[in-house]
Design a protein around this motif. Structure first.
Motif, PDB file in Angstrom:
ATOM      1  N   PHE A   9      -7.470  -0.966  -5.299  1.00 47.63           N
ATOM      2  CA  PHE A   9      -7.265  -0.663  -4.173  1.00 47.63           C
ATOM      3  C   PHE A   9      -8.853  -0.659  -3.636  1.00 47.63           C
ATOM      4  O   PHE A   9      -9.917  -0.072  -4.192  1.00 47.63           O
ATOM      5  CB  PHE A   9      -7.290   1.135  -4.194  1.00 47.63           C
ATOM      6  CG  PHE A   9      -5.786   1.191  -4.396  1.00 47.63           C
ATOM      7  CD1 PHE A   9      -4.767   1.145  -3.408  1.00 47.63           C
ATOM      8  CD2 PHE A   9      -5.167   1.402  -5.604  1.00 47.63           C
ATOM      9  CE1 PHE A   9      -3.345   1.478  -3.652  1.00 47.63           C
ATOM     10  CE2 PHE A   9      -3.882   1.707  -6.016  1.00 47.63           C
ATOM     11  CZ  PHE A   9      -2.850   1.688  -4.931  1.00 47.63           C
ATOM     12  N   ARG A  24      -6.121  -4.958  -3.269  1.00 47.49           N
ATOM     13  CA  ARG A  24      -5.062  -4.607  -2.260  1.00 47.49           C
ATOM     14  C   ARG A  24      -5.951  -3.815  -1.199  1.00 47.49           C
ATOM     15  O   ARG A  24      -6.761  -2.833  -1.691  1.00 47.49           O
ATOM     16  CB  ARG A  24      -4.052  -3.960  -2.920  1.00 47.49           C
ATOM     17  CG  ARG A  24      -4.253  -2.478  -3.119  1.00 47.49           C
ATOM     18  CD  ARG A  24      -3.023  -1.895  -4.110  1.00 47.49           C
ATOM     19  NE  ARG A  24      -1.781  -2.306  -3.751  1.00 47.49           N
ATOM     20  CZ  ARG A  24      -0.665  -2.583  -4.298  1.00 47.49           C
ATOM     21  NH1 ARG A  24      -0.814  -2.524  -5.673  1.00 47.49           N
ATOM     22  NH2 ARG A  24       0.678  -2.815  -3.906  1.00 47.49           N
ATOM     23  N   VAL A  26      -5.312  -2.049   2.985  1.00 45.70           N
ATOM     24  CA  VAL A  26      -4.768  -1.848   4.357  1.00 45.70           C
ATOM     25  C   VAL A  26      -5.492  -2.123   5.468  1.00 45.70           C
ATOM     26  O   VAL A  26      -6.845  -1.675   5.459  1.00 45.70           O
ATOM     27  CB  VAL A  26      -3.975  -0.273   4.211  1.00 45.70           C
ATOM     28  CG1 VAL A  26      -3.308  -0.273   5.595  1.00 45.70           C
ATOM     29  CG2 VAL A  26      -3.122  -0.286   3.309  1.00 45.70           C
ATOM     30  N   SER A  42     -10.502  -2.486   8.561  1.00 47.11           N
ATOM     31  CA  SER A  42     -10.168  -1.636   7.192  1.00 47.11           C
ATOM     32  C   SER A  42     -10.107  -0.334   7.536  1.00 47.11           C
ATOM     33  O   SER A  42     -10.565   0.386   8.637  1.00 47.11           O
ATOM     34  CB  SER A  42     -11.361  -1.989   6.236  1.00 47.11           C
ATOM     35  OG  SER A  42     -10.958  -1.237   5.163  1.00 47.11           O
ATOM     36  N   THR A  43      -9.870   0.488   6.569  1.00 51.30           N
ATOM     37  CA  THR A  43      -9.540   1.850   6.831  1.00 51.30           C
ATOM     38  C   THR A  43     -10.897   2.821   6.701  1.00 51.30           C
ATOM     39  O   THR A  43     -10.772   3.966   7.299  1.00 51.30           O
ATOM     40  CB  THR A  43      -8.760   2.582   5.511  1.00 51.30           C
ATOM     41  OG1 THR A  43      -9.566   2.081   4.189  1.00 51.30           O
ATOM     42  CG2 THR A  43      -7.335   2.170   5.532  1.00 51.30           C
ATOM     43  N   GLU A  63      -0.499  -3.983   4.633  1.00 48.75           N
ATOM     44  CA  GLU A  63      -1.064  -4.175   3.077  1.00 48.75           C
ATOM     45  C   GLU A  63      -1.139  -5.451   2.734  1.00 48.75           C
ATOM     46  O   GLU A  63      -0.184  -6.272   2.953  1.00 48.75           O
ATOM     47  CB  GLU A  63      -0.287  -3.170   2.404  1.00 48.75           C
ATOM     48  CG  GLU A  63      -1.096  -3.290   1.054  1.00 48.75           C
ATOM     49  CD  GLU A  63      -0.197  -2.820   0.045  1.00 48.75           C
ATOM     50  OE1 GLU A  63      -0.761  -1.714  -0.904  1.00 48.75           O
ATOM     51  OE2 GLU A  63       0.706  -2.889  -0.246  1.00 48.75           O
ATOM     52  N   TRP A  79       1.590 -10.034   1.918  1.00 51.33           N
ATOM     53  CA  TRP A  79       1.609  -9.227   3.090  1.00 51.33           C
ATOM     54  C   TRP A  79       2.850  -8.309   2.957  1.00 51.33           C
ATOM     55  O   TRP A  79       3.926  -8.981   3.182  1.00 51.33           O
ATOM     56  CB  TRP A  79       1.653 -10.278   4.501  1.00 51.33           C
ATOM     57  CG  TRP A  79       0.569 -11.183   4.460  1.00 51.33           C
ATOM     58  CD1 TRP A  79       0.665 -12.411   3.713  1.00 51.33           C
ATOM     59  CD2 TRP A  79      -0.413 -11.415   5.339  1.00 51.33           C
ATOM     60  NE1 TRP A  79      -0.284 -13.207   4.172  1.00 51.33           N
ATOM     61  CE2 TRP A  79      -1.018 -12.638   5.086  1.00 51.33           C
ATOM     62  CE3 TRP A  79      -0.898 -10.723   6.211  1.00 51.33           C
ATOM     63  CZ2 TRP A  79      -2.233 -13.029   5.613  1.00 51.33           C
ATOM     64  CZ3 TRP A  79      -2.055 -10.939   7.030  1.00 51.33           C
ATOM     65  CH2 TRP A  79      -2.843 -12.136   6.795  1.00 51.33           C
ATOM     66  N   THR A  80       2.185  -6.916   3.545  1.00 50.10           N
ATOM     67  CA  THR A  80       3.635  -6.082   3.666  1.00 50.10           C
ATOM     68  C   THR A  80       3.183  -5.472   4.901  1.00 50.10           C
ATOM     69  O   THR A  80       2.258  -4.817   4.821  1.00 50.10           O
ATOM     70  CB  THR A  80       3.659  -5.168   2.296  1.00 50.10           C
ATOM     71  OG1 THR A  80       3.614  -5.924   1.197  1.00 50.10           O
ATOM     72  CG2 THR A  80       4.742  -4.076   2.489  1.00 50.10           C
ATOM     73  N   PHE A  82       3.372  -2.327   7.172  1.00 52.44           N
ATOM     74  CA  PHE A  82       3.526  -0.782   6.981  1.00 52.44           C
ATOM     75  C   PHE A  82       3.583  -0.195   8.288  1.00 52.44           C
ATOM     76  O   PHE A  82       3.426   1.054   8.377  1.00 52.44           O
ATOM     77  CB  PHE A  82       2.031  -0.378   6.516  1.00 52.44           C
ATOM     78  CG  PHE A  82       1.820  -0.437   5.014  1.00 52.44           C
ATOM     79  CD1 PHE A  82       2.695  -1.044   4.188  1.00 52.44           C
ATOM     80  CD2 PHE A  82       0.864   0.457   4.542  1.00 52.44           C
ATOM     81  CE1 PHE A  82       2.629  -1.009   2.648  1.00 52.44           C
ATOM     82  CE2 PHE A  82       0.922   0.534   2.944  1.00 52.44           C
ATOM     83  CZ  PHE A  82       1.596  -0.322   2.153  1.00 52.44           C
ATOM     84  N   THR A  88      -4.895   6.360   7.929  1.00 53.97           N
ATOM     85  CA  THR A  88      -6.056   5.453   7.410  1.00 53.97           C
ATOM     86  C   THR A  88      -7.204   6.398   6.642  1.00 53.97           C
ATOM     87  O   THR A  88      -7.609   6.049   5.618  1.00 53.97           O
ATOM     88  CB  THR A  88      -6.836   4.812   8.438  1.00 53.97           C
ATOM     89  OG1 THR A  88      -7.239   5.702   9.387  1.00 53.97           O
ATOM     90  CG2 THR A  88      -6.109   3.694   8.876  1.00 53.97           C
ATOM     91  N   TYR A  91      -5.752   6.940   2.857  1.00 51.34           N
ATOM     92  CA  TYR A  91      -5.933   5.583   2.225  1.00 51.34           C
ATOM     93  C   TYR A  91      -7.255   5.326   1.913  1.00 51.34           C
ATOM     94  O   TYR A  91      -7.554   5.030   0.767  1.00 51.34           O
ATOM     95  CB  TYR A  91      -5.325   4.629   2.985  1.00 51.34           C
ATOM     96  CG  TYR A  91      -5.279   3.279   2.159  1.00 51.34           C
ATOM     97  CD1 TYR A  91      -4.023   3.050   1.191  1.00 51.34           C
ATOM     98  CD2 TYR A  91      -6.236   2.338   2.013  1.00 51.34           C
ATOM     99  CE1 TYR A  91      -4.186   1.874   0.708  1.00 51.34           C
ATOM    100  CE2 TYR A  91      -6.353   1.255   1.416  1.00 51.34           C
ATOM    101  CZ  TYR A  91      -5.152   1.011   0.496  1.00 51.34           C
ATOM    102  OH  TYR A  91      -5.080  -0.172  -0.297  1.00 51.34           O
ATOM    103  N   CYS A  95      -8.952   5.080  -1.926  1.00 53.48           N
ATOM    104  CA  CYS A  95      -9.681   3.979  -2.333  1.00 53.48           C
ATOM    105  C   CYS A  95     -10.879   4.333  -2.910  1.00 53.48           C
ATOM    106  O   CYS A  95     -11.531   4.010  -4.059  1.00 53.48           O
ATOM    107  CB  CYS A  95     -10.380   2.964  -1.147  1.00 53.48           C
ATOM    108  SG  CYS A  95      -8.696   1.880  -0.627  1.00 53.48           S
TER     109      CYS A  95
END
Length: 107
Positions: A9, A24, A26, A42-43, A63, A79-80, A82, A88, A91, A95
């Motif tokens: 992560f 990985r 998001v 990014s988050t 993600e 690629w997923t 979300f 964020t 998440y 990380c």
């Protein structure tokens, strides 16, 4: 579930620690050039370039699982979508935990 090649992560700040490894992340999609790369936030509010062929259509938050090829880019394998809303902040904290005292639980 395949555990032989785990993905760490990461947020943009942590990506530099894993260049050449599977990660990985998001990202919030900022723009897609249609030619195989996506600019995302990014988050931790930093920009990343995601390389590869994203599914169409992309949701606002995606993600990515892939190989960190530089400290600011990921070569995407998976690629997923979300959705259009995502926490964020939580998440980003995940990380940090996954790369801090609890690293042994995630890698």
């Amino acid at each position: 579930m395949d555990t032989s090649n785990p993905a760490v992560f990461v947020n943009a700040e942590l990506l530099r620690l894993y260049v050449g490894r599977r990660v990985r992340a998001v990202v919030q999609v900022l723009r897609s050039d249609g030619g195989g790369s996506v600019m995302g936030k990014s988050t931790d509010e930093q920009q990343l370039v995601i390389k590869g062929h994203p599914p169409a259509p992309l949701s606002t938050f995606v993600e990515i699982i892939g190989i960190a090829d530089t400290n600011q880019s990921i070569q995407a394998e998976i690629w997923t979508n979300f959705g259009d809303t995502f926490d964020t902040t939580s998440y980003n904290e995940l990380c940090k935990y996954a790369n801090g005292d609890f690293k042994h639980l995630f890698i």
